[in-house]
Design an enzyme around this catalytic site. Sequence first.
Site, PDB file in Angstrom:
ATOM      1  CD  GLN A  72      -3.138  -0.521  -0.009  1.00 25.29           C
ATOM      2  OE1 GLN A  72      -3.071   0.571  -0.562  1.00 25.29           O
ATOM      3  NE2 GLN A  72      -4.088  -1.403  -0.308  1.00 25.29           N
ATOM      4  CB  SER A  73       4.128   1.948  -1.582  1.00 19.90           C
ATOM      5  OG  SER A  73       4.828   3.084  -2.033  1.00 19.90           O
TER       6      SER A  73
END
Length: 343
Positions: A72-73
């Site tokens: 989930q960068s």
Amino acid sequence: MNLPDRLSLAHLPTPTEPLAQLSEQLGRAMFVKRDDLTGSHLSGNKVRKLEFLLAEAVANEATHVITCGGVQSNHCRATALAAASLGMVPVLLLRTANGERADLPSPSTGNVLLGVLAGAEVHLCDPDGYRHGRQDRMAQLAQAIADRGGRPIIVPEGGSSTLGALGYVNAARELVEQLGPGPPTSVLVAVGSGGTLAGLAMGFKALGAPFRAIGIPVCDDAATFRTIVHDIAAPAARYGLPALSTDDYELVDGFQGQGYALTTPPELACIRDAVRRDGLVLDHVYTGKAFGALLDLAGRRPCSLAERVVFVHTGGIFGLAAAGAQLDELPGHASPNTVNNAA
Ligand SMILES: Cc1ncc(COP(=O)(O)O)c(C=O)c1O
């Protein structure tokens, strides 16, 4: 200062706003720098870095932009969206639990959803392979693209190269212009890959302003980040920036909690309270931990902060949007399931 050309990707300057209730509660002037408002989908701190990083990509006529990060960068999402809008193919190396497709959220949520929507080519890596082998994997991806006649560039994790950090030299200048050079000011920011802290510290030093950047690591420890910040700042003389010493900024340990992207009920409660008290939507990976640190330091170690304090809100809302299950577990949190619609 002799900064290179940059693209205009972020909506700048972002506002710097007083935190009225907290100022009264804590007895000092508290502000928030709203870098969560650099854009809508293209928002948060990474956009400032990408203005410089992708200017270089455009100048080199890159066809593909390769970067890496957690599943989930925020950085991968922002890079994918910005690269696609500039006509380049985003290539993301994402770290997941086992490096397998089955680890990806299904249906897609948060940052992953937006990255895929931007047309990103997604490659996966398990945590060990990521820690020790991400540079090699990205180099292999670049080689394969070059073999097909493309022109790839690799953007490092978090956009935290010397060039990327210049985005926060600009932010430092913006902040000093908005608040004026005095009185002494503490500027708190979450630290994940070090570029934001390094840029702020270099900017304040270059301007000679009595602003002190205080980094709150959300993973790894202060000693690790001192080395990283040093490595980012060391080549910055080429941009007319002064050398940075460890006295020019601070790193405060103790707020990593259970580790990267892991969270606890008190941290989630801090996020909920900030929405209700300050109108700020923080995230559980970065800004929630840094804001918790700010409250803790102001309450328990007030002398560690200057008389004026700025919290840099670096974004992260799409990561929070993927963490609904954890928030629903929070005692006293009214999820839709617990609302009595009959009332
Ligand atoms: C929302 C958010 N805040 C803060 C950070 C930390 O910034 P940096 O990686 O420059 O230390 C990141 C990225 O790592 C982020 O996505």
